[in-house]
Design a protein around this motif. Structure first.
Motif, PDB file in Angstrom:
ATOM      1  N   LYS A  10       0.787  -1.240   0.000  1.00 15.82           N
ATOM      2  CA  LYS A  10       0.000   0.000   0.000  1.00 15.82           C
ATOM      3  C   LYS A  10       0.816   1.287   0.000  1.00 15.82           C
ATOM      4  O   LYS A  10       0.267   2.359  -0.237  1.00 15.82           O
ATOM      5  N   VAL A  11       2.097   1.187   0.267  1.00 13.09           N
ATOM      6  CA  VAL A  11       2.912   2.398   0.323  1.00 13.09           C
ATOM      7  C   VAL A  11       3.605   2.625  -1.020  1.00 13.09           C
ATOM      8  O   VAL A  11       4.201   1.714  -1.579  1.00 13.09           O
ATOM      9  N   THR A  12       3.496   3.847  -1.514  1.00  7.48           N
ATOM     10  CA  THR A  12       4.174   4.231  -2.748  1.00  7.48           C
ATOM     11  C   THR A  12       4.898   5.554  -2.507  1.00  7.48           C
ATOM     12  O   THR A  12       4.728   6.187  -1.459  1.00  7.48           O
ATOM     13  N   GLY A  13       5.684   5.966  -3.471  1.00  8.92           N
ATOM     14  CA  GLY A  13       6.225   7.311  -3.412  1.00  8.92           C
ATOM     15  C   GLY A  13       5.112   8.311  -3.688  1.00  8.92           C
ATOM     16  O   GLY A  13       4.033   7.943  -4.176  1.00  8.92           O
ATOM     17  N   LEU A  54      -0.528   7.804   1.435  1.00  7.13           N
ATOM     18  CA  LEU A  54      -0.904   7.326   2.759  1.00  7.13           C
ATOM     19  C   LEU A  54      -2.068   8.131   3.323  1.00  7.13           C
ATOM     20  O   LEU A  54      -2.786   7.661   4.207  1.00  7.13           O
ATOM     21  N   ASN A  55      -2.263   9.336   2.798  1.00  5.03           N
ATOM     22  CA  ASN A  55      -3.329  10.207   3.292  1.00  5.03           C
ATOM     23  C   ASN A  55      -4.620  10.086   2.478  1.00  5.03           C
ATOM     24  O   ASN A  55      -5.584  10.796   2.748  1.00  5.03           O
ATOM     25  N   SER A 108      -9.126   5.767  -3.776  1.00 10.91           N
ATOM     26  CA  SER A 108      -8.213   6.626  -4.528  1.00 10.91           C
ATOM     27  C   SER A 108      -6.789   6.085  -4.508  1.00 10.91           C
ATOM     28  O   SER A 108      -6.087   6.097  -5.524  1.00 10.91           O
ATOM     29  N   ARG A 109      -6.350   5.593  -3.331  1.00 10.72           N
ATOM     30  CA  ARG A 109      -4.985   5.072  -3.225  1.00 10.72           C
ATOM     31  C   ARG A 109      -4.791   3.854  -4.129  1.00 10.72           C
ATOM     32  O   ARG A 109      -3.783   3.748  -4.838  1.00 10.72           O
ATOM     33  N   GLN A 110      -5.756   2.942  -4.129  1.00 11.39           N
ATOM     34  CA  GLN A 110      -5.635   1.749  -4.961  1.00 11.39           C
ATOM     35  C   GLN A 110      -5.594   2.103  -6.438  1.00 11.39           C
ATOM     36  O   GLN A 110      -4.826   1.521  -7.214  1.00 11.39           O
ATOM     37  N   GLU A 111      -6.410   3.083  -6.835  1.00 12.56           N
ATOM     38  CA  GLU A 111      -6.438   3.478  -8.240  1.00 12.56           C
ATOM     39  C   GLU A 111      -5.117   4.105  -8.655  1.00 12.56           C
ATOM     40  O   GLU A 111      -4.537   3.741  -9.686  1.00 12.56           O
ATOM     41  N   LEU A 112      -4.615   5.048  -7.865  1.00 13.18           N
ATOM     42  CA  LEU A 112      -3.375   5.736  -8.225  1.00 13.18           C
ATOM     43  C   LEU A 112      -2.173   4.798  -8.149  1.00 13.18           C
ATOM     44  O   LEU A 112      -1.200   4.963  -8.885  1.00 13.18           O
ATOM     45  N   THR A 113      -2.231   3.815  -7.269  1.00  9.24           N
ATOM     46  CA  THR A 113      -1.139   2.853  -7.156  1.00  9.24           C
ATOM     47  C   THR A 113      -1.044   1.976  -8.403  1.00  9.24           C
ATOM     48  O   THR A 113       0.052   1.706  -8.904  1.00  9.24           O
ATOM     49  N   LYS A 114      -2.188   1.550  -8.911  1.00  4.14           N
ATOM     50  CA  LYS A 114      -2.165   0.626 -10.057  1.00  4.14           C
ATOM     51  C   LYS A 114      -1.995   1.334 -11.403  1.00  4.14           C
ATOM     52  O   LYS A 114      -1.544   0.727 -12.372  1.00  4.14           O
ATOM     53  N   LEU A 115      -2.346   2.634 -11.458  1.00  4.01           N
ATOM     54  CA  LEU A 115      -2.218   3.367 -12.725  1.00  4.01           C
ATOM     55  C   LEU A 115      -0.749   3.490 -13.143  1.00  4.01           C
ATOM     56  O   LEU A 115       0.121   3.707 -12.315  1.00  4.01           O
ATOM     57  N   VAL A 122       8.173   5.755   7.337  1.00  5.02           N
ATOM     58  CA  VAL A 122       6.694   5.751   7.340  1.00  5.02           C
ATOM     59  C   VAL A 122       6.120   4.745   8.338  1.00  5.02           C
ATOM     60  O   VAL A 122       4.911   4.561   8.412  1.00  5.02           O
ATOM     61  N   LYS A 123       7.003   4.106   9.122  1.00  3.58           N
ATOM     62  CA  LYS A 123       6.548   3.050  10.022  1.00  3.58           C
ATOM     63  C   LYS A 123       5.547   3.564  11.056  1.00  3.58           C
ATOM     64  O   LYS A 123       4.538   2.899  11.345  1.00  3.58           O
ATOM     65  N   THR A 124       5.812   4.746  11.603  1.00  2.00           N
ATOM     66  CA  THR A 124       4.900   5.311  12.603  1.00  2.00           C
ATOM     67  C   THR A 124       3.509   5.496  12.010  1.00  2.00           C
ATOM     68  O   THR A 124       2.506   5.137  12.629  1.00  2.00           O
TER      69      THR A 124
END
Length: 207
Positions: A29-32, A104-105, A110-117, A150-152
């Protein structure tokens, strides 16, 4: 003050979050940060409308979003379609540019869509978000941050997800804080409210 390591240890001891949970979240789930454009089609309903009227408004918004995607598929630029269709006045005249976003925010959709695009690609289907229907375009993507940076945030996110799924954990958390700090309530009305809240959490049907 309790350190994050102590907090994680306490979560581990209670079987709530493990290092595997953290690593899986990081891997999947974490990306740049992602440079993003969007087209927003608002669902403009009001509290005075009937359910049928609200449903019609929603259907019209989805129809408009699909028309925008058709225009993109026909070869029109994202900037052109955004200016014609988007309801986001703050970005529509800038091609829908939202700058770089920390995923992460974002909400899960939205996160899933932008991650896979892929970079340079746009959403092929309108996404229903809290703002209405959105069409995203990924302009560029920065390198993925290191886990320790980003662990915290990951731990806090996982803890929040656990609490939302199981209200009994909220009961345990409140109980722990009260015991740790010797918390006591002297006002009778507040005591009744506290007891009712705790009973509701304890007797919740959530697993």
């Amino acid at each position: 003050h309790e350190s994050m390591d102590d907090f994680l240890t306490r979560l581990k001891d209670r079987g709530l979050i493990s290092e595997d949970d953290i690593n899986n979240y990081y891997d999947n789930k974490v990306t740049g940060d992602i440079e993003t454009k969007h087209i927003l089609i608002e669902v403009k309903t009001t509290s005075s409308q009937t359910e049928d009227e609200k449903r019609t408004v929603k259907e019209e918004a989805l129809k408009k979003a699909k028309e925008a995607i058709d225009k993109l598929n026909e070869g029109k630029s994202f900037d052109e379609v955004c200016k014609e269709y988007s309801d986001d006045d703050a970005t529509k005249n800038m091609g829908g540019s939202m700058g770089f976003i920390n995923t992460l925010n974002l909400d899960d959709v939205s996160r899933q869509e932008l991650t896979k695009l892929e970079v340079g690609k746009y959403s092929t289907e309108a996404l229903e978000t809290e703002y209405g229907y959105e069409i995203f375009m990924k302009v560029s993507e920065k390198d993925k941050p290191k886990l320790e940076d980003v662990k915290t945030h990951i731990i806090e996110t996982l803890a929040d997800e656990k609490l939302k799924k199981n209200s009994k954990l909220q009961y345990k958390g409140l109980e722990y804080i009260r015991d740790k700090y010797g918390f006591s309530i002297k006002d009778e009305d507040l005591q009744v409210y506290y007891e009712n809240t705790m009973n509701n959490l304890l007797n919740s049907k959530e697993s």
